[in-house]
Design a protein around this motif. Structure first.
Motif, PDB file in Angstrom:
ATOM      1  N   VAL A 111       1.525   2.458   3.170  1.00 15.14           N
ATOM      2  CA  VAL A 111       0.151   1.960   3.060  1.00 15.14           C
ATOM      3  C   VAL A 111       0.197   0.521   2.559  1.00 15.14           C
ATOM      4  N   ALA A 112      -0.527  -0.358   3.239  1.00 15.83           N
ATOM      5  CA  ALA A 112      -0.601  -1.763   2.821  1.00 15.83           C
ATOM      6  C   ALA A 112      -2.056  -2.169   2.631  1.00 15.83           C
ATOM      7  N   SER A 113      -2.352  -2.765   1.487  1.00 13.20           N
ATOM      8  CA  SER A 113      -3.666  -3.340   1.212  1.00 13.20           C
ATOM      9  C   SER A 113      -3.515  -4.854   1.321  1.00 13.20           C
ATOM     10  N   VAL A 114      -4.217  -5.444   2.289  1.00  7.80           N
ATOM     11  CA  VAL A 114      -3.923  -6.822   2.685  1.00  7.80           C
ATOM     12  C   VAL A 114      -5.108  -7.742   2.393  1.00  7.80           C
ATOM     13  N   ASN A 115      -4.951  -8.569   1.362  1.00  7.12           N
ATOM     14  CA  ASN A 115      -5.923  -9.628   1.058  1.00  7.12           C
ATOM     15  C   ASN A 115      -7.362  -9.114   0.926  1.00  7.12           C
ATOM     16  N   CYS A 116      -7.533  -7.944   0.330  1.00  4.96           N
ATOM     17  CA  CYS A 116      -8.901  -7.430   0.193  1.00  4.96           C
ATOM     18  C   CYS A 116      -9.245  -6.971  -1.227  1.00  4.96           C
ATOM     19  N   LEU A 117      -8.271  -6.823  -2.114  1.00  2.00           N
ATOM     20  CA  LEU A 117      -8.514  -6.211  -3.415  1.00  2.00           C
ATOM     21  C   LEU A 117      -9.630  -6.902  -4.192  1.00  2.00           C
ATOM     22  N   THR A 118      -9.523  -8.203  -4.401  1.00  4.73           N
ATOM     23  CA  THR A 118     -10.515  -8.909  -5.215  1.00  4.73           C
ATOM     24  C   THR A 118     -11.784  -9.224  -4.427  1.00  4.73           C
ATOM     25  N   GLN A 119     -11.759  -8.979  -3.114  1.00 10.48           N
ATOM     26  CA  GLN A 119     -12.956  -9.206  -2.305  1.00 10.48           C
ATOM     27  C   GLN A 119     -13.912  -8.012  -2.352  1.00 10.48           C
ATOM     28  N   LEU A 120     -13.394  -6.832  -2.708  1.00  5.39           N
ATOM     29  CA  LEU A 120     -14.209  -5.622  -2.647  1.00  5.39           C
ATOM     30  C   LEU A 120     -15.492  -5.698  -3.479  1.00  5.39           C
ATOM     31  N   PRO A 121     -15.479  -6.296  -4.683  1.00  5.61           N
ATOM     32  CA  PRO A 121     -16.729  -6.332  -5.469  1.00  5.61           C
ATOM     33  C   PRO A 121     -17.735  -7.383  -5.014  1.00  5.61           C
ATOM     34  N   LEU A 122     -17.344  -8.334  -4.167  1.00  2.00           N
ATOM     35  CA  LEU A 122     -18.189  -9.506  -3.926  1.00  2.00           C
ATOM     36  C   LEU A 122     -19.537  -9.143  -3.317  1.00  2.00           C
ATOM     37  N   LEU A 145     -14.361  -1.465  -9.646  1.00  2.00           N
ATOM     38  CA  LEU A 145     -14.124  -1.350  -8.201  1.00  2.00           C
ATOM     39  C   LEU A 145     -12.690  -1.753  -7.847  1.00  2.00           C
ATOM     40  N   ILE A 146     -12.200  -2.804  -8.480  1.00  2.00           N
ATOM     41  CA  ILE A 146     -10.829  -3.241  -8.224  1.00  2.00           C
ATOM     42  C   ILE A 146      -9.836  -2.171  -8.665  1.00  2.00           C
ATOM     43  N   GLN A 147     -10.016  -1.660  -9.880  1.00  2.00           N
ATOM     44  CA  GLN A 147      -9.111  -0.626 -10.374  1.00  2.00           C
ATOM     45  C   GLN A 147      -9.226   0.654  -9.548  1.00  2.00           C
ATOM     46  N   GLY A 148     -10.433   0.926  -9.045  1.00  2.00           N
ATOM     47  CA  GLY A 148     -10.619   2.097  -8.199  1.00  2.00           C
ATOM     48  C   GLY A 148      -9.834   1.990  -6.904  1.00  2.00           C
ATOM     49  N   HIS A 149      -9.730   0.780  -6.351  1.00  2.00           N
ATOM     50  CA  HIS A 149      -8.961   0.608  -5.120  1.00  2.00           C
ATOM     51  C   HIS A 149      -7.482   0.867  -5.374  1.00  2.00           C
ATOM     52  N   LEU A 150      -6.983   0.480  -6.531  1.00  2.00           N
ATOM     53  CA  LEU A 150      -5.587   0.744  -6.847  1.00  2.00           C
ATOM     54  C   LEU A 150      -5.329   2.246  -6.941  1.00  2.00           C
ATOM     55  N   ARG A 151      -6.266   2.987  -7.537  1.00  5.20           N
ATOM     56  CA  ARG A 151      -6.124   4.453  -7.569  1.00  5.20           C
ATOM     57  C   ARG A 151      -6.215   5.032  -6.158  1.00  5.20           C
ATOM     58  N   TRP A 152      -7.081   4.463  -5.328  1.00  3.60           N
ATOM     59  CA  TRP A 152      -7.224   4.898  -3.938  1.00  3.60           C
ATOM     60  C   TRP A 152      -5.882   4.768  -3.210  1.00  3.60           C
ATOM     61  N   LEU A 153      -5.204   3.650  -3.419  1.00  2.00           N
ATOM     62  CA  LEU A 153      -3.902   3.451  -2.786  1.00  2.00           C
ATOM     63  C   LEU A 153      -2.889   4.475  -3.279  1.00  2.00           C
ATOM     64  N   GLN A 154      -2.865   4.711  -4.581  1.00  2.00           N
ATOM     65  CA  GLN A 154      -1.904   5.657  -5.139  1.00  2.00           C
ATOM     66  C   GLN A 154      -2.162   7.088  -4.673  1.00  2.00           C
ATOM     67  N   ALA A 155      -3.418   7.394  -4.354  1.00  2.00           N
ATOM     68  CA  ALA A 155      -3.769   8.760  -3.951  1.00  2.00           C
ATOM     69  C   ALA A 155      -3.101   9.171  -2.643  1.00  2.00           C
ATOM     70  N   TRP A 156      -2.635   8.219  -1.850  1.00  2.68           N
ATOM     71  CA  TRP A 156      -1.933   8.560  -0.607  1.00  2.68           C
ATOM     72  C   TRP A 156      -0.538   9.103  -0.876  1.00  2.68           C
ATOM     73  N   ARG A 157       0.002   8.823  -2.041  1.00  4.20           N
ATOM     74  CA  ARG A 157       1.350   9.286  -2.408  1.00  4.20           C
ATOM     75  C   ARG A 157       2.374   8.843  -1.354  1.00  4.20           C
ATOM     76  N   ALA A 158       2.350   7.563  -1.085  1.00  7.87           N
ATOM     77  CA  ALA A 158       3.267   6.945  -0.123  1.00  7.87           C
ATOM     78  C   ALA A 158       3.663   5.580  -0.666  1.00  7.87           C
ATOM     79  N   PRO A 159       4.751   4.997  -0.173  1.00  6.61           N
ATOM     80  CA  PRO A 159       5.079   3.620  -0.568  1.00  6.61           C
ATOM     81  C   PRO A 159       3.924   2.675  -0.239  1.00  6.61           C
ATOM     82  N   ILE A 160       3.694   1.709  -1.128  1.00 12.71           N
ATOM     83  CA  ILE A 160       2.533   0.814  -1.012  1.00 12.71           C
ATOM     84  C   ILE A 160       2.992  -0.637  -1.000  1.00 12.71           C
ATOM     85  N   CYS A 161       2.346  -1.428  -0.167  1.00 12.99           N
ATOM     86  CA  CYS A 161       2.439  -2.885  -0.258  1.00 12.99           C
ATOM     87  C   CYS A 161       1.061  -3.403  -0.638  1.00 12.99           C
ATOM     88  N   LEU A 162       0.991  -4.143  -1.731  1.00 14.96           N
ATOM     89  CA  LEU A 162      -0.260  -4.768  -2.156  1.00 14.96           C
ATOM     90  C   LEU A 162      -0.132  -6.272  -2.038  1.00 14.96           C
TER      91      LEU A 162
END
Length: 225
Positions: A111-122, A145-162
């Protein structure tokens, strides 16, 4: 653009470092696809799911070109956009701490989260600006919201690229730093023990683009978690 090239290179480094199973990759924040090395990632994964709340023309064109390899998943990773449109106030805390994962045909192996983490609250914050007068509550909401996205990524239980900006720097017309915002404290628990696979400046507003000669640079980091 150097930022796009750096993002693509970091994604490939992270995928090679993680060495996940090759069945499926999930790319979050993939609405425009301009910062994604899709051809190279298709050499590494049999199936790629592009996830975003909306998709541009290029994303739709590419999935039509490779219908068996690329798939679109329209999903609001914050889980609150529809709720805000109906209620027009800050959502209850339990909505912000419960990851809502989309139903996919195949569980992603990477799972990769690409250039969106800090944009989510805007957009949510802009929408609530004239409806909620408590600025501290809005700030807390944005951080949650930012911290929630990090938990969302971890919930997949897969390697992550942030891949995310970690600092904003605003300069005056003389190139003197006027103010900055640092987001690293929000990432400390998430990136502890992780491998940093890239760090670069992104000059989002070069000199002369903003009023009074001001300009803005973001510092972006890529992590393999």
């Amino acid at each position: 653009m150097p930022h796009l090239a750096a993002t693509r290179a970091a994604l490939l480094r992270a995928a090679d470092l993680a060495r996940p199973n090759p069945a499926c990759a999930l790319l979050v924040g993939a609405g425009s696809v301009h910062d994604l090395p899709l051809a190279q990632l298709m050499d590494r994964f049999e199936r790629i799911v592009l996830l975003d709340i909306a998709f541009g023309v290029e994303a739709r064109r590419m999935t039509k070109r490779w219908p068996k390899r690329l798939h679109l998943c329209r999903h609001d990773v914050t889980g609150i956009v529809d709720w805000l449109a109906r209620h027009r106030r800050l959502p209850p805390a339990e909505m912000l701490i419960r990851p809502v994962l989309p139903l996919l045909e195949i569980k992603p192996d990477w799972v990769a989260s690409v250039n969106c983490l800090t944009q989510l609250p805007l957009l949510p914050l802009n929408y609530l600006a004239d409806k909620v007068s408590d600025e501290s509550a809005l700030e807390t909401f944005g951080r949650t919201l930012i911290q929630g996205h990090l938990r969302w990524l971890q919930a997949w239980r897969a390697p992550i690229c942030l891949i995310s900006e970690v600092e904003d720097r605003h300069f005056d017309r003389h190139g003197v730093l006027a103010d900055s915002s640092d987001y690293r404290d929000l990432l400390q628990g998430f990136t502890a023990g992780a491998a940093c696979v890239g760090r670069w400046p992104w000059q989002i507003h070069p000199p002369g683009e903003l009023a009074d000669g001001r300009h803005e640079t973001r510092i972006v980091e890529a992590w393999c978690v």
